[in-house]
Every structure is written in structure tokens, then in C-alpha cells.
Scaffold this motif. Structure first.
Motif, PDB file in Angstrom:
ATOM      1  N   LEU A  62       7.135  -9.721  -6.469  1.00  0.00           N
ATOM      2  CA  LEU A  62       6.823  -8.433  -7.082  1.00  0.00           C
ATOM      3  C   LEU A  62       5.790  -8.593  -8.194  1.00  0.00           C
ATOM      4  N   ILE A  63       5.977  -9.606  -9.035  1.00  0.00           N
ATOM      5  CA  ILE A  63       5.018  -9.856 -10.122  1.00  0.00           C
ATOM      6  C   ILE A  63       3.634 -10.171  -9.553  1.00  0.00           C
ATOM      7  N   ALA A  64       3.604 -10.992  -8.493  1.00  0.00           N
ATOM      8  CA  ALA A  64       2.318 -11.369  -7.887  1.00  0.00           C
ATOM      9  C   ALA A  64       1.600 -10.154  -7.303  1.00  0.00           C
ATOM     10  N   ILE A  65       2.342  -9.264  -6.638  1.00  0.00           N
ATOM     11  CA  ILE A  65       1.735  -8.052  -6.062  1.00  0.00           C
ATOM     12  C   ILE A  65       1.179  -7.155  -7.171  1.00  0.00           C
ATOM     13  N   VAL A  66       1.910  -7.065  -8.290  1.00  0.00           N
ATOM     14  CA  VAL A  66       1.440  -6.267  -9.438  1.00  0.00           C
ATOM     15  C   VAL A  66       0.151  -6.856  -9.988  1.00  0.00           C
ATOM     16  N   PHE A  71      -2.404  -4.590 -12.074  1.00  0.00           N
ATOM     17  CA  PHE A  71      -2.831  -5.098 -13.392  1.00  0.00           C
ATOM     18  C   PHE A  71      -3.480  -6.469 -13.210  1.00  0.00           C
ATOM     19  N   PRO A  72      -4.704  -6.482 -12.682  1.00  0.00           N
ATOM     20  CA  PRO A  72      -5.357  -7.775 -12.398  1.00  0.00           C
ATOM     21  C   PRO A  72      -5.469  -8.644 -13.651  1.00  0.00           C
TER      22      PRO A  72
END
Length: 663
Positions: A62-66, A71-72
Motif C-alpha cells: 500500500l505504501i509503495a502504491i501511494v 505522493f511521488p
């Protein structure tokens, strides 16, 4: 996650034809040692341990997709990004990849683990990191859901059957020592206090003791045992301190044998289940080679061939084609059916018998102990040529050598007037009665067929009496009879009505006289009734029904019923531990003696088969659609996740429904 895969091995260990055969033999001793703990409680620690790898993986994904889409972060690129996704993949992917290698080592190359491993590692190879992690994450969640469903079904079985105490009080001289039941040897003397449950089969040393046998036979009436009579593990001592000599090892007790039979029930596969496993064994390598063709063949026919695009399509195709929904949900459906039956007091020895029960057309029943309580009472005594007192005493003396419930009723009736009479030359004539000498007088006691065999005339009115009659001859002279009545079980009428509602024909086969059988059949509205039958006659009647191409279930409780139970398509034993031979031979055992459970067993079989067919239809329909889209490049890895893991989850949830149904 490792514990999850070990749980799943336990349900699949006896399935050599499965495409998941790496589960079958690779059963570690530590998984077995944890079974008892897992099956009896689902504590927070256990759930946390099962879900922890999936939670870690989900959070990292989930963090990686965000970071990728919303939020690049400048630092989240290159090897850091790849490492992050690998870290997200590892908790759920490592157990699967490990199982894939182990299955290859054991000769099972085309397992579901290999398909998932190739598809997800391939997704990483072409830079589709989120899809690679997501496929493995949802697959892992599906395995956890299956594990929980298996635990629930096993728990239903254990709650019903594990009546054995873990310890017992052993007498050693003047002292008592508490020992584990599994460590107590044959010949040991154990002491049983009022309210305690017997841990092992044995022989009563005390003069008498009264036991509650409801946990074993479903019979609520207390059972009084005399010195040297057998007592069984699971019986509860009611009124006084009893002393018992152990005659059977803990693992060989009757209760242990039934527990073992049910735990091994998944080894006996239903035809549908066997077909799916054989199909999967052919289907899985076929789709692997088809995926290779999807990846490479377009190179020959297309000018603008892009290897990465076609590899992605092939990987999508592999994920979709994984037969998880079938090879997981179908055995689980049958296992759930066995668990639901156990929850309802019915022990089914294999999923194949659930299929048979679903197609039963005729239920053939013994009368005494099946439709009636088998608790006989003497209603009337008629003496001719002798005094009533002598008739009672002589007959009771002879019947004291029999274990038949009718004989027991006469012995009970004679109490208070019994004398120490000399009894010799006792012979039991199967299906007829007893012959012997009491105080030198030859006594015959049994049904009218016994009188006919010895050419003794009797009152012909007896033939028309709708009650059980024990006719007595003294020195080959008709001397009177005992009129004995049995009581029909409370739920017998409801059971017959329920069977008729689902178009199941009902038949009584009994050794009792025709007038008695007809009276019971009329009261219960049973279709056909045959009396005056010997055990071999019952077998002939069942054989005749089977020759009419009808699926026949036979329900009985006595040792004489064992051959007929073996002959029927489905043999059902009533009375829990009524007879060793009957229990061993029967395909299904009804623990609580209720005839209504016959209908319940058929209903569970029908519901189980319905759920299994629903799962097969769902899996094939969705996979066919998404496979076509995947081969044409119209489906992504996310659709593949739904077609594989999503359908598997839906099928599993559908399969566990049966455990929540009320029957």
C-alpha cells in the motif's frame, strides 16, 4: 504463513492425485504436534501469527502504491523501489516459492505453487512489481481463509468425538496415582469416582455401578453394569466409587477407533472430487505449455512482436489458469459437509458417502433400536399347565444367559422372585430364541418360529397380536407366553414424514413377527413392512431393492445387521457403540439414536453436492471468460487476480456455508 501452509497440508495429506501433492507427503512432525492445540481454540495469538505476514505485505504494498501514484518521492526509485517491492513480496511469496521447489523435488512439477511462483517472479522481471506482490498477497489470504475453514470443520468433529479424558486414577496397592490415560497399561486397576468419565475400555470389578452412556449411544437412560461386565471409555459413573480393570489400550478403545475413522474420512474421496483432481493433473501442465505458446508463437506470425508484452499476457494467462478455486474449494466443500454432519451428531466416514446419501432413493430400517427405543417391558404373562410363578422363574433363568433386550425385559420382570436355579445346555438359535435346561426341565423360549421348528402347537391367536410375544414350552409342551411392548421413538414419525417429503421410499425389515411390524409401519406411515425375517432374509430383501436400480441405505444397530449394512449402498449404524461389527461396517454412524438424523444425513449430502457443483460452475465460467480476455491482451494482472484468487475466495466462502446451516 508457514503455519497456514502446514494446516492445509493436514487436509490434503491423503490426496495423491492432487496437483498440490507437495502437501501430501511433506507433513512435518511439528505441524502434527500443533493440531490438537489449533483444533480446540483459535486464540488471538494464533490468528495474529497466521495473518501477520499478509498484514506486513499489504502495508508495504500500500505504501509503495501511494509513493508510485499519489505522493511521488524522489528517493523511491531504482534499487530502493525494487527492494521495497521485494520486501513486500517476501512474507507471502517465500512460503509459496519454497513449496514449489519442494514439490518439484518430490516429482510434482506442475503444482499451483509453481504457477504462482512463475507468474509473480515473471511480473517482477518485466517491471510489474505491484501486480506481482498483489497476486501472491491475495493467494496467501485465500490459503488463510481455507485454513480457518478447515479448522472449523475439524473442530466440529473433535467437539463431538473427543470424549476421552486425558487422565485416570490408578490403584497401586493402597495408594492412588493420577496417570495419563495413554500411559496406562492393560491389566491396570483404575478407580472411578461418581461424576468422573471413564478413560479406557475395561471390565467392572465392583459388584455393580450405574453409568450415563449418553455421550456414546445417545441413550439417556442410566445403564447399570454388574461385576465382570464390559464398560467403555466415555461412560460417566453416576452413583458410587467404581473399580475397573483396563482391558484395552487407550489408542485401541472403541471411542478412539471411531475418532480415528472420522479423522481419516477425507481419504475416501467422492467421485466429483476424484475427477477434479485427475482433471487438474492434466489441465495444469497443459495451460503451462499454452502460456509458453502465447508468449513465443506470435514471434512467428507478427512483424511488430514485443516480447515484454506477450510475456505479460502469458503471465496473466498463468495466474488465471491456476486451478486453486477447484482443488481447494471442492475438497473443502466435502470436508465442510463432514464437519456439518459431525456437528449434528452424524459421523460420515468419507466424502464419497456424502455423494451416495445425496442420491438415496430407499431407506430400509431395522425396527428394534432404530425406530423403537429397544427398551422392552413385560405387559402381560399367560401361563398354561404351570403356575405363573414357575413360568416366570424358568423363563427368566434361561433368558439371563441372553443379551437380547427382550430377554433382559423378562429378567427385569422376574426380579424379587428369582431363585438360584441350575441352568445347563443353553443354546441360542439365531432368529428364533433360546433352548436350555433349568432344574433338569427342557425350556424353549422364543418366537413362534421356534415352536414350529420343534413341532410344538401353540395358541394361533398369538400370530395376530400386534406386540412382541415370547412363547415358552416346558418339556416340549406349550406352557404360555410373555406379551412385551416396545415404545416407538419420539422423532420416528417426523423422520418418516421428512423422508417422504424428499421422495424417499421407506421400508422396515425385522425379525419380529409380521403383526408387530405391520402395527409399527401403520403408525409411522412406512411404505413397506416385512417381518419374520432372519438376517439372511434381510440381505435378500436389500439385494432385491438394489436389483431395481435404486440407491439403498440400510439403518440398523445390532450385530446381525452388519452383513446387511455392508450390502447396502450406504450403511448407517444407529446407537453409537451398539455393536463393534456394525460400527466397523457402517459408512455412517448416528451418535444419538435419533431416526430423524437419517433425513439430516441425506439433506447434508444434497446440500454438499449442490455447493460443490456451484463452485465448479463458478470457477469454470469465470476462468473461461478471463482466460479468453487474457490471451487477447484485454485482461491485466488485476483481472487475473480476481479470476484466480477472487474466485477461489468466493468458492471457499460458499463451501464453508454448509457449516453454518441448520439442518
Amino acid at each position: 504463513m508457514n503455519n497456514t501452509f502446514k494446516e492445509i497440508k493436514n487436509i490434503k495429506r491423503d490426496e495423491p492425485d492432487s496437483c498440490c501433492s507437495s502437501h501430501n507427503e511433506h507433513v512435518h512432525s511439528d505441524s502434527d504436534s500443533h493440531d490438537h492445540e489449533h483444533d480446540h481454540s483459535h486464540g488471538e495469538g494464533s490468528y495474529f501469527q497466521m495473518f501477520f505476514p499478509a498484514v506486513i505485505s499489504f502495508c508495504l504494498l500500500l505504501i509503495a502504491i501511494v509513493f508510485d501514484n499519489y505522493f511521488p518521492q524522489t528517493w523511491f526509485s531504482g534499487w530502493i523501489r525494487i527492494g521495497w517491492y521485494i520486501a513486500a513480496y517476501f512474507p507471502v511469496g517465500f512460503p509459496v516459492v519454497k513449496e514449489a521447489f519442494e514439490s518439484i523435488r518430490k516429482g510434482d512439477v506442475f503444482s499451483e505453487f509453481l504457477l504462482m511462483g512463475i507468474a509473480t517472479i515473471g511480473a517482477f522481471a518485466i517491471g510489474q512489481f505491484p501486480e506481482g506482490v498483489a497476486v501472491m498477497l491475495f493467494y496467501g489470504i485465500g490459503e488463510i481463509v481455507q485454513s480457518l475453514a478447515v479448522k472449523r470443520a475439524k473442530s466440529n468433529i473433535k467437539l463431538l468425538l473427543d470424549q476421552r479424558p486425558d487422565s485416570a486414577t490408578v490403584l497401586e496397592g493402597e495408594t492412588t496415582i493420577s496417570k495419563k490415560a495413554s500411559e496406562i497399561n492393560i491389566g491396570a486397576i483404575i478407580q472411578l469416582k461418581p461424576g468422573e468419565k471413564l478413560a479406557l475400555d475395561g471390565k467392572l470389578i465392583s459388584e455393580s455401578a450405574t453409568f450415563n452412556t449418553a455421550a456414546l449411544t445417545g441413550e439417556s437412560k442410566p445403564d447399570t453394569k454388574k461385576k465382570n461386565e464390559s464398560v467403555l471409555a466415555g461412560m460417566i459413573n453416576l452413583n458410587t466409587v467404581a473399580v475397573v480393570e483396563v482391558t484395552t489400550a487407550y489408542t485401541d478403545s472403541k471411542l478412539s477407533k471411531i475418532l480415528e475413522m472420522v479423522q481419516e474420512a477425507t481419504a475416501k474421496k467422492a467421485p466429483t472430487e476424484l475427477f477434479i483432481r485427475k482433471f487438474a493433473k492434466i489441465y495444469t501442465p497443459f495451460v503451462v505449455f499454452l502460456a509458453i505458446a502465447i508468449c513465443l508463437l506470435p514471434f512467428v506470425f507478427l512483424d511488430n512482436y514485443v516480447f515484454k508484452d506477450w510475456l505479460y499476457r502469458a503471465l496473466v494467462f498463468l495466474v488465471i489458469s491456476c486451478p486453486c478455486a477447484l482443488v481447494i474449494s471442492i475438497p473443502l466443500g466435502y470436508f465442510g459437509g463432514i464437519g456439518a454432519a459431525s456437528k449434528n451428531g452424524i459421523l460420515v466416514k468419507g466424502s464419497n458417502f456424502l455423494d451416495i446419501m445425496a442420491s438415496i432413493q430407499v431407506v430400509v430400517m431395522d425396527k428394534t433400536g432404530t425406530l423403537t427405543k429397544g427398551v422392552f417391558k413385560v405387559q402381560k404373562v399367560v401361563a398354561l399347565g404351570v403356575s405363573e410363578e414357575d413360568l416366570i422363574q424358568y423363563t427368566a433363568a434361561l433368558e439371563s444367559k441372553s443379551t437380547h433386550p427382550v430377554g433382559t425385559a423378562i429378567v427385569e420382570y422376574a426380579k424379587g422372585s428369582d431363585k438360584n436355579l441350575k441352568i445347563t445346555d443353553v443354546e441360542e438359535i439365531a432368529g428364533h430364541g433360546l433352548k436350555g435346561k433349568v432344574e433338569g426341565n427342557e425350556i424353549l423360549a422364543g418366537n413362534v418360529k421356534l415352536m414350529q421348528q420343534f413341532g410344538i402347537s401353540y395358541d394361533p391367536e398369538i400370530d395376530n397380536t400386534p406386540f412382541t410375544i415370547i412363547v415358552v414350552a416346558i418339556n416340549k409342551v406349550y406352557s404360555g407366553y410373555f406379551l412385551i411392548a416396545d415404545e416407538i421413538k419420539e422423532d420416528a414419525k417426523t423422520a418418516i414424514q421428512s423422508l417422504h417429503k424428499i421422495n424417499v421410499k421407506t421400508v422396515i425389515l425385522s425379525g419380529d413377527k409380521q403383526a408387530v411390524v405391520d402395527a409399527v409401519a401403520k403408525e409411522l406411515n412406512i411404505d413397506l413392512a416385512y417381518g419374520d425375517l432372519l438376517p439372511e432374509n434381510k440381505a435378500e430383501q436389500v439385494e432385491a431393492l438394489k436389483l431395481q436400480n435404486q440407491k439403498v441405505a440400510f439403518v440398523g444397530d445390532g450385530v446381525n445387521d452388519a452383513p446387511v449394512i455392508a450390502l447396502a449402498d450406504a450403511g448407517i449404524a444407529m446407537g453409537g457403540l451398539g455393536s463393534d461389527a456394525t460400527i466397523e461396517t457402517a459408512d455412517i454412524v448416528i451418535q444419538n439414536d435419533q431416526p430423524y438424523k437419517i433425513y439430516t444425513a441425506i439433506n447434508i449430502g444434497k446440500k454438499t453436492k449442490q455447493i460443490v457443483y456451484q463452485n465448479i460452475g463458478l470457477a469454470f465460467a469465470v476462468k473461461a471468460i478471463v482466460l479468453t480476455l487474457g490471451a487477447g491482451g484485454l485482461a491485466t494482472m488485476w483481472e487475473a487476480v480476481f479470476a484466480d484468487v477472487g474466485v477461489a475466495l468466493l468458492a471457499i466462502l460458499n463451501a464453508v456455508r454448509i457449516q453454518r446451516m441448520k439442518f
